[in-house]
Design an enzyme around this catalytic site. Structure first.
Site, mmCIF file in Angstrom:
data_model
loop_
_atom_site.group_PDB
_atom_site.id
_atom_site.type_symbol
_atom_site.label_atom_id
_atom_site.label_comp_id
_atom_site.label_asym_id
_atom_site.label_seq_id
_atom_site.Cartn_x
_atom_site.Cartn_y
_atom_site.Cartn_z
ATOM 1 N N CYS A 78 -13.507 16.517 7.805
ATOM 2 C CA CYS A 78 -13.366 17.975 7.894
ATOM 3 C C CYS A 78 -12.544 18.418 6.695
ATOM 4 O O CYS A 78 -11.436 17.904 6.471
ATOM 5 C CB CYS A 78 -12.645 18.309 9.196
ATOM 6 S SG CYS A 78 -12.180 20.036 9.380
ATOM 7 N N CYS A 197 -17.481 22.510 2.948
ATOM 8 C CA CYS A 197 -17.322 22.570 4.407
ATOM 9 C C CYS A 197 -18.450 21.738 4.980
ATOM 10 O O CYS A 197 -19.601 21.856 4.545
ATOM 11 C CB CYS A 197 -17.421 24.004 4.905
ATOM 12 S SG CYS A 197 -17.506 24.106 6.711
HETATM 13 N N1 DGL Z 1 -15.574 21.162 9.568
HETATM 14 C C1 DGL Z 1 -14.803 22.204 8.975
HETATM 15 C C2 DGL Z 1 -14.652 21.982 7.464
HETATM 16 O O1 DGL Z 1 -15.263 21.098 6.856
HETATM 17 C C3 DGL Z 1 -15.368 23.566 9.235
HETATM 18 C C4 DGL Z 1 -15.405 24.019 10.672
HETATM 19 C C5 DGL Z 1 -14.158 24.688 11.159
HETATM 20 O O2 DGL Z 1 -13.778 25.764 10.667
HETATM 21 O O3 DGL Z 1 -13.583 24.118 12.089
HETATM 22 O O4 DGL Z 1 -13.882 22.685 6.856
#
Ligand code: DGL
Length: 279
Positions: A78, A197
């Site tokens: 993430c 993201c």
């Molecule tokens: N998985 C998160 C990222 O890569 C995005 C999702 C979220 O905002 O929780 O930043």
């Protein structure tokens, strides 16, 4: 120091929700022989708009739980957690939790290779508000390539579009085009854009529809996988503590039935999911 299981275990992959599944997918393409334990904190997602302290606290809880469940290596799949929690966990928590275990993020692998992908030396980033505000991509890229000009745009509606299975809908066009136009207005010389993201690769068909020809779009999965393989070569002691059975288990802090359904959007295969609570 906390006592965690000492025998080898799966590689932990953590995300706020489903997005890390694109990272897991990329890693398994290259390294299918290892066991993986995926944890999605779906009950508290999205992380993208949360404060530094909250993202750090939630991520620390998740990492500790994955250690308790036998992982010696945890990847923060993430960007928001990598941007806001990784360094504090590495520097502050690991020495107390267990200095032998490792936590890695997903921003550096793309930052390390971007210099060989851009010709114009102008790079764009699409990411959550938290990641853009943290300036993590700029900082990481400039460690390796100080000459590269980096511009970032936060795309707050892109994660919900994916989560609600609207990535292919006509409504998605508006939000995708809007952010592409915004980024290219900031810097018209951009020739490479990082999807910073983990949800965004699911919007690729729409992104390609509006991106001018000649601009390259980078999804992180393959670069994270490549960096992990190289990491194992440099750290055989960590590699030996990762079991090799080719199995994947999934954990969610939300309803497992919902996770199962949504995970298919990302993985195109049925999964078995268990519910856990993070504290
Ligand atoms: N998985 C998160 C990222 O890569 C995005 C999702 C979220 O905002 O929780 O930043």
């Amino acid at each position: 120091m906390t006592m965690f299981p000492s025998k080898p275990g799966p590689i932990g992959i953590f995300d706020s929700g489903y997005g890390g599944l694109t990272i897991l997918h990329g890693i398994r393409q290259l390294l299918p022989q290892y066991d993986y334990l995926y944890l999605g904190d779906n009950a508290r997602a999205p992380y993208g708009t949360r404060s530094f302290d909250v993202v750090y606290e939630f991520t620390r809880q998740a990492v500790t739980r994955l250690f308790e469940m036998g992982c010696h290596l945890v990847i923060l799949g993430c960007n928001t957690a990598s941007a806001k929690a990784l360094r504090t966990i590495q520097e502050h928590d690991l020495p107390n939790l267990d200095p032998q275990r490792r936590v890695l993020g997903i921003i550096r692998p793309t930052a390390e290779v971007i210099g060989s992908l851009t010709h114009s030396r102008h790079v764009g980033i699409f990411a959550t508000e938290g990641t853009i505000r943290s300036q993590s991509y700029n900082l990481e890229i400039h460690k390796f390539f100080p000459d590269i000009h980096v511009s970032g745009v936060a795309c707050p509606f892109w994660v919900p579009l994916v989560e609600y299975n609207e990535a292919d809908s006509p409504g998605a066009d508006y939000f995708v085009k809007k952010r592409i136009d915004q980024l290219l207005r900031m810097d018209s010389e951009i020739d490479t854009i990082i999807l910073g993201c983990t949800h965004y690769p699911l919007l690729l068909p729409k992104i390609h529809k509006y991106i001018p020809r000649g601009i390259r779009i980078i999804s992180q999965g393959e670069y994270v996988a490549d960096a992990l393989q190289k990491y194992f070569h440099r750290h055989p002691d960590i590699e030996q503590r990762c079991t090799q059975g080719g199995e994947v288990h999934y954990l969610t802090t939300e309803n497992p039935e919902k996770f199962k359904e949504q995970a298919q959007i990302f993985l195109h295969e049925p999964v078995e999911v268990e519910n856990i609570t993070l504290v």
